[in-house]
Design an enzyme around this catalytic site. Sequence first.
Site, mmCIF file in Angstrom:
data_model
loop_
_atom_site.group_PDB
_atom_site.id
_atom_site.type_symbol
_atom_site.label_atom_id
_atom_site.label_comp_id
_atom_site.label_asym_id
_atom_site.label_seq_id
_atom_site.Cartn_x
_atom_site.Cartn_y
_atom_site.Cartn_z
ATOM 1 N N ARG A 1 35.528 34.583 42.817
ATOM 2 C CA ARG A 1 34.926 33.290 42.458
ATOM 3 C C ARG A 1 35.284 32.209 43.477
ATOM 4 N NH1 ARG A 1 37.913 33.576 36.795
ATOM 5 N NH2 ARG A 1 37.566 35.759 37.341
ATOM 6 N N LYS B 1 47.324 44.505 42.510
ATOM 7 C CA LYS B 1 46.821 45.539 41.597
ATOM 8 C C LYS B 1 47.727 46.755 41.657
ATOM 9 C CE LYS B 1 41.917 44.406 42.495
ATOM 10 N NZ LYS B 1 41.420 44.101 41.144
#
Length: 425
Positions: free
Chosen positions: A278, A204
């Site tokens: 996930r 990021k």
Amino acid sequence: MSDVMKIYLTEDAPAAHWGSADVTFTAGQANIHLQGGDQLRQVQQAARKLRGQGINEVALEGALWDLHTQWAFAQGFATAKQIGKIAWTGDDAVKKVLDDRRDSAAFARQLINETPENLAPVTLANQAAQWLTKVGGDKVSYRIIEGEALLEEKWIGIHSVGRGSERPPALLELDYNPLGEDAPVSAALVGKGITFDSGGYSIKGSEGMLGMKCDMGGAATVTAALGLAIKSGLNKRIKLFLCCAENLISGRAYKLGDILTYKNGVSVEVVNTDAEGRLVLADGLQAACETGAPLVIDAATLTGAAVMAVGTSYNAIFSPSRELINRTQEKASAVAEQVWPLPLEPWHKEMCPSAYADTANSRPVKGGGAGGASNAAGFLWRFVSDDTQWLHMDLASAFADTANGLWAAGATTHGVLTIAELLQD
């Protein structure tokens, strides 16, 4: 005269010299002027204004306060540094509900707002277990599986995401059982507990990484919800699974192109190491379904796509069960929280294709591409048993990166009450 500011609700317009102000003052008290429209939002905004003026202790007075308005005020009054002191009004039953909510929300806020240095994955698991043990006493038992022991039990997702950190990943398995050893499990909760998310090799930018201490917001939310339900007299067996890891970069970190083969045989190509939530939830969902619970609820700060779809005043919900979606909306409405359903169809399972595995963990485009929140839910669905009612809550409203008119910067705890209500159902 008391040093505590008294706060009254009024449906009267402010005196002319106050103009259109929604908060006015007289000697020793403040008046929140309710108007048409969403009055709970007005109360929460007024609480933010009062807190912004340096007021740290208040007493709610007058006949117009009810459970919902008092809780809306409390949510606006809390900050990351201090939740503030509020003397409730109403009968003892209302005050107990508000005290229980405040205690549970304070625990979740403390966890979410903690620095990532102080909240390692095992620390998160331990603090959640210790708090629930304090709330539930000898009805609570737990174990923490950490580090290489995760591989021995085939929890490949949590281990892979967390192996890049010097601090080991962990899975908390907690059992709240007020009914006896052989009682069936009524529901299982699963929380995403990424204590810091750098994005891994799909790193990021600084502006996107700054708030990533909040990426364990799902773990804090389900823990606080279970604690609140226990405080409210929950008499069902509930299991809790927290999937805890740091997503960092090192020579041991998992990489783009890796293939993970899960306990249920599903193989997953990693096309984005920043779609790690996930991957850990896949383990937690399998563990939850192994309990035989008819209801499984997971909560996670999972996708930016959910924020783009519903904004930051709602949490997005997904389920193959229309009945469960409707029930969740009803429960959220009953406690004045906001949820909104997004699409989830069987074909969403196929929306992250891979040439090398059964599925990829995302699509190799920015943000996961169109429909990213639904595609993520479709991925998770692969790890849910066919006979299980399953609710996925994507916590778009769990954290405020900066202060706004409704929330101070930091954790909001929005979603705790809805999940607690579902457990009581």
